[in-house]
Design a protein around this motif. Sequence first.
Motif, PDB file in Angstrom:
ATOM      1  N   ASP A  10      -3.646 -13.608  -4.295  1.00  0.00           N
ATOM      2  CA  ASP A  10      -4.198 -12.323  -4.754  1.00  0.00           C
ATOM      3  C   ASP A  10      -3.223 -11.191  -4.418  1.00  0.00           C
ATOM      4  O   ASP A  10      -3.022 -10.254  -5.194  1.00  0.00           O
ATOM      5  N   LYS A  11      -2.631 -11.306  -3.239  1.00  0.00           N
ATOM      6  CA  LYS A  11      -1.686 -10.258  -2.821  1.00  0.00           C
ATOM      7  C   LYS A  11      -0.440 -10.258  -3.719  1.00  0.00           C
ATOM      8  O   LYS A  11       0.068  -9.211  -4.103  1.00  0.00           O
TER       9      LYS A  11
ATOM     10  N   LEU B 118      -1.837  -4.813   1.398  1.00  0.00           N
ATOM     11  CA  LEU B 118      -0.650  -4.399   0.656  1.00  0.00           C
ATOM     12  C   LEU B 118      -0.493  -2.881   0.623  1.00  0.00           C
ATOM     13  O   LEU B 118       0.621  -2.361   0.599  1.00  0.00           O
ATOM     14  N   ASN B 119      -1.625  -2.172   0.641  1.00  0.00           N
ATOM     15  CA  ASN B 119      -1.525  -0.708   0.475  1.00  0.00           C
ATOM     16  C   ASN B 119      -0.844  -0.010   1.651  1.00  0.00           C
ATOM     17  O   ASN B 119      -0.487   1.143   1.582  1.00  0.00           O
TER      18      ASN B 119
ATOM     19  N   ASP C  30       2.253   1.498   0.303  1.00  0.00           N
ATOM     20  CA  ASP C  30       2.175   2.400  -0.844  1.00  0.00           C
ATOM     21  C   ASP C  30       3.314   3.418  -0.899  1.00  0.00           C
ATOM     22  O   ASP C  30       3.852   3.704  -1.956  1.00  0.00           O
TER      23      ASP C  30
ATOM     24  N   ASN D  26      -0.352 -11.275  -6.816  1.00  0.00           N
ATOM     25  CA  ASN D  26      -0.761 -10.739  -8.121  1.00  0.00           C
ATOM     26  C   ASN D  26      -0.812  -9.210  -8.099  1.00  0.00           C
ATOM     27  O   ASN D  26      -0.338  -8.545  -9.024  1.00  0.00           O
ATOM     28  N   SER D  27      -1.376  -8.652  -7.024  1.00  0.00           N
ATOM     29  CA  SER D  27      -1.467  -7.185  -6.931  1.00  0.00           C
ATOM     30  C   SER D  27      -0.077  -6.570  -6.830  1.00  0.00           C
ATOM     31  O   SER D  27       0.212  -5.534  -7.452  1.00  0.00           O
ATOM     32  N   LEU D  28       0.784  -7.199  -6.059  1.00  0.00           N
ATOM     33  CA  LEU D  28       2.144  -6.661  -5.908  1.00  0.00           C
ATOM     34  C   LEU D  28       2.906  -6.718  -7.224  1.00  0.00           C
ATOM     35  O   LEU D  28       3.630  -5.783  -7.585  1.00  0.00           O
ATOM     36  N   LYS D  29       2.733  -7.801  -7.951  1.00  0.00           N
ATOM     37  CA  LYS D  29       3.427  -7.934  -9.243  1.00  0.00           C
ATOM     38  C   LYS D  29       2.969  -6.834 -10.198  1.00  0.00           C
ATOM     39  O   LYS D  29       3.776  -6.233 -10.912  1.00  0.00           O
ATOM     40  N   LYS D  30       1.662  -6.536 -10.172  1.00  0.00           N
ATOM     41  CA  LYS D  30       1.140  -5.463 -11.038  1.00  0.00           C
ATOM     42  C   LYS D  30       1.774  -4.126 -10.675  1.00  0.00           C
ATOM     43  O   LYS D  30       2.210  -3.361 -11.538  1.00  0.00           O
ATOM     44  N   LEU D  31       1.831  -3.862  -9.368  1.00  0.00           N
ATOM     45  CA  LEU D  31       2.454  -2.610  -8.902  1.00  0.00           C
ATOM     46  C   LEU D  31       3.923  -2.548  -9.281  1.00  0.00           C
ATOM     47  O   LEU D  31       4.437  -1.506  -9.698  1.00  0.00           O
TER      48      LEU D  31
END
Length: 216
Positions: free
Chosen positions: A153-154, A120-121, A124, A156-161
Amino acid sequence: MNRLAPSVLSADFSKLGDEVRAIEEAGAQLIHVDVMDGHFVPNISFGPGVMKSILGKTGLSFDVHLMIERPDQYIEEFVTERTEFITVHAEACTHLHRTLQLIKSFGIKAGVALNPATPLNLLDYLLEDLDQVLIMSVNPGFGGQKFIPSAMDKVNSLKKLKDARNLRLEIGIDGGVTLDNVKAVIDAGVNIVVAGSAVFGAPDINRRVKEFLRFF
Ligand code: DX5
Ligand code: ZN
């Protein structure tokens, strides 16, 4: 707003018009258009001509997913009055920012798809410029594959961002989505749900779309 985007890749191409009408009548909100070139992915689907042939059959907008090399050469051909998104693969673009600008120059929303192995990064420095991030939950190329769990997991991380940076982008998921996992992906923050075989492979398409929409 959560939207269901059935992928016409799994439709019966001999009666494509009827099938898109069926999903529209049942309440689906977008049509996911999977374009494959036999190079970026090991399969060939269809090009802009087939997509344009359904313009007169439905009022739904298109969510175009280009699984092709050198997408810049073809983007303009997918621009229609009904094209809402054009999504390209990060792995297929050397100058991704430039490609996104090209999509936007036609007044179309720009998306980036990430293969399961792509971090995902990579996005950025682009997140603010994106209208959709499409998380691939299968290796692209074919309908009817099994959902790869790490895609969650991806998401979840994107939603946090998205929340932390107050991003306006929409989160899409594509591949292996069924009635068994659609609730989990929506709960995780996905708001554009692509489903191909689970919709068009059902004995009753209308009923299946409605079953999906219960979770929205
Ligand atoms: C995968 C395509 C998907 C696919 C989804 O290469 O981008 O849109 O057709 O199909 P299902 O839902 O059957 O995995
Ligand atoms: Zn797709």
